[in-house]
Write a protein that holds these residues in place. Structure first.
Motif, PDB file in Angstrom:
ATOM      1  N   ALA A 185       0.824  -1.194   0.000  1.00 49.79           N
ATOM      2  CA  ALA A 185       0.000   0.000   0.000  1.00 49.79           C
ATOM      3  C   ALA A 185       0.865   1.254   0.000  1.00 49.79           C
ATOM      4  O   ALA A 185       2.022   1.238   0.455  1.00 49.79           O
ATOM      5  CB  ALA A 185      -0.917  -0.002   1.225  1.00 49.79           C
ATOM      6  N   SER A 186       0.309   2.332  -0.498  1.00 52.07           N
ATOM      7  CA  SER A 186       1.005   3.613  -0.511  1.00 52.07           C
ATOM      8  C   SER A 186       1.439   3.992   0.906  1.00 52.07           C
ATOM      9  O   SER A 186       0.648   3.910   1.847  1.00 52.07           O
ATOM     10  CB  SER A 186       0.084   4.695  -1.079  1.00 52.07           C
ATOM     11  OG  SER A 186       0.703   5.964  -1.038  1.00 52.07           O
ATOM     12  N   GLY A 187       2.693   4.373   1.039  1.00 51.13           N
ATOM     13  CA  GLY A 187       3.229   4.754   2.334  1.00 51.13           C
ATOM     14  C   GLY A 187       3.929   3.645   3.074  1.00 51.13           C
ATOM     15  O   GLY A 187       4.678   3.906   4.026  1.00 51.13           O
ATOM     16  N   LEU A 188       3.702   2.392   2.669  1.00 56.24           N
ATOM     17  CA  LEU A 188       4.394   1.267   3.298  1.00 56.24           C
ATOM     18  C   LEU A 188       5.685   0.982   2.538  1.00 56.24           C
ATOM     19  O   LEU A 188       5.652   0.654   1.351  1.00 56.24           O
ATOM     20  CB  LEU A 188       3.510   0.012   3.309  1.00 56.24           C
ATOM     21  CG  LEU A 188       2.236   0.064   4.149  1.00 56.24           C
ATOM     22  CD1 LEU A 188       1.510  -1.281   4.095  1.00 56.24           C
ATOM     23  CD2 LEU A 188       2.530   0.449   5.597  1.00 56.24           C
ATOM     24  N   LYS A 189       6.796   1.100   3.223  1.00 59.41           N
ATOM     25  CA  LYS A 189       8.094   0.821   2.615  1.00 59.41           C
ATOM     26  C   LYS A 189       8.447  -0.649   2.826  1.00 59.41           C
ATOM     27  O   LYS A 189       8.352  -1.170   3.944  1.00 59.41           O
ATOM     28  CB  LYS A 189       9.181   1.703   3.241  1.00 59.41           C
ATOM     29  CG  LYS A 189      10.571   1.466   2.675  1.00 59.41           C
ATOM     30  CD  LYS A 189      11.605   2.321   3.374  1.00 59.41           C
ATOM     31  CE  LYS A 189      13.008   2.040   2.831  1.00 59.41           C
ATOM     32  NZ  LYS A 189      14.054   2.837   3.535  1.00 59.41           N
ATOM     33  N   ILE A 190       8.830  -1.332   1.754  1.00 61.29           N
ATOM     34  CA  ILE A 190       9.260  -2.728   1.862  1.00 61.29           C
ATOM     35  C   ILE A 190      10.642  -2.753   2.497  1.00 61.29           C
ATOM     36  O   ILE A 190      11.599  -2.176   1.963  1.00 61.29           O
ATOM     37  CB  ILE A 190       9.288  -3.402   0.483  1.00 61.29           C
ATOM     38  CG1 ILE A 190       7.882  -3.410  -0.125  1.00 61.29           C
ATOM     39  CG2 ILE A 190       9.826  -4.836   0.589  1.00 61.29           C
ATOM     40  CD1 ILE A 190       7.848  -3.784  -1.594  1.00 61.29           C
TER      41      ILE A 190
END
Length: 237
Positions: A185-190
């Motif tokens: 999702a947007s904003g979640l950094k892998i």
């Protein structure tokens, strides 16, 4: 003063061998023990109506979301494939409400296994319904019957991440899942991946979100890094 950490519970929705038709709310003892040993006061949150979420969040300092049933693909606008397992819509929508209430209240969230998947779906990402079916080069991501506490799978971590601060650039974790984050999702950094590219951790520093696909609570009594994950999460509250 001990921070109070709410643990999202599971509940039986079918007759079981041990409880028959007593449809209990529960969570595994490993989650409680891992948070207690890290200095927190765990509080198990029974599954309820979504409109209760804000009241629950007003009484806790942080939220932990645990493993369990498959996250319903309805949450990311897909029909189920045959390999999609048991879904629990009541749990899905209640945990969605908990996540959104925690973000609104600026309280940290830790998602474990199913927990990372429900966070991702809630915030607009998509998940693999079944890795073996949908990702042909997938590793074996369910190590059963190997013992739960045994690390079996290597991860690579992102520089400067919460996870790198615990495991370093590479490390070993356990693995018990057949679903996983597909598009974050947007904003979640892998921040961690397995060798086959499957996402093993995501983070969002602005919204104080950490999600891991593996099970540190199963390793915490014998693995210092897994125990440190809970210590580090509790320390930031």
């Amino acid at each position: 003063m001990q921070p109070i950490i709410g643990i999202g519970s599971n509940h039986l929705i079918r007759i079981s061998q041990h409880f028959e038709n007593n449809y209990v709310d529960y969570t595994q003892k490993n989650y409680v023990a891992s948070l207690s040993n890290a200095g927190a006061l765990p509080l198990i949150l029974p599954i309820g109506a979504p409109n209760l979420a804000k009241n629950y969040l007003s009484r806790i300092d942080a939220l932990v979301l645990t493993g369990g049933q498959d996250v319903s693909p309805q949450l990311y606008n897909e029909d189920p494939i045959p390999q999609n397992g048991l879904n629990d819509w009541d749990r899905d929508v209640f945990e969605q409400a908990l996540i959104l209430a925690a973000i609104d209240a600026h309280k940290p969230i830790l998602g474990i296994c199913r927990g990372i998947q429900i966070i991702n779906a809630t915030l607009g990402g998509t998940n693999y319904q079944d890795l073996t079916t949908q990702l042909p080069n997938a590793l074996g991501h369910n190590q059963y019957p190997t013992a739960w506490q045994t690390p079996t799978q290597q991860i690579s971590t992102a520089t400067g991440s919460f996870i790198e601060g615990i495991w370093g650039t590479t490390g070993l974790v356990n693995s018990f899942h057949h679903q996983a984050v597909k598009i974050a999702a947007s904003g979640l950094k892998i921040t961690a991946t397995a060798a086959d590219g499957v996402i093993e951790a995501v983070e969002d520093q602005n919204r104080q979100i950490i999600g891991v696909q593996f099970h540190p609570e199963m390793m915490a009594t014998s693995n210092p890094q897994a125990a440190h994950l809970f210590e580090k999460f509790v320390a930031q509250i």
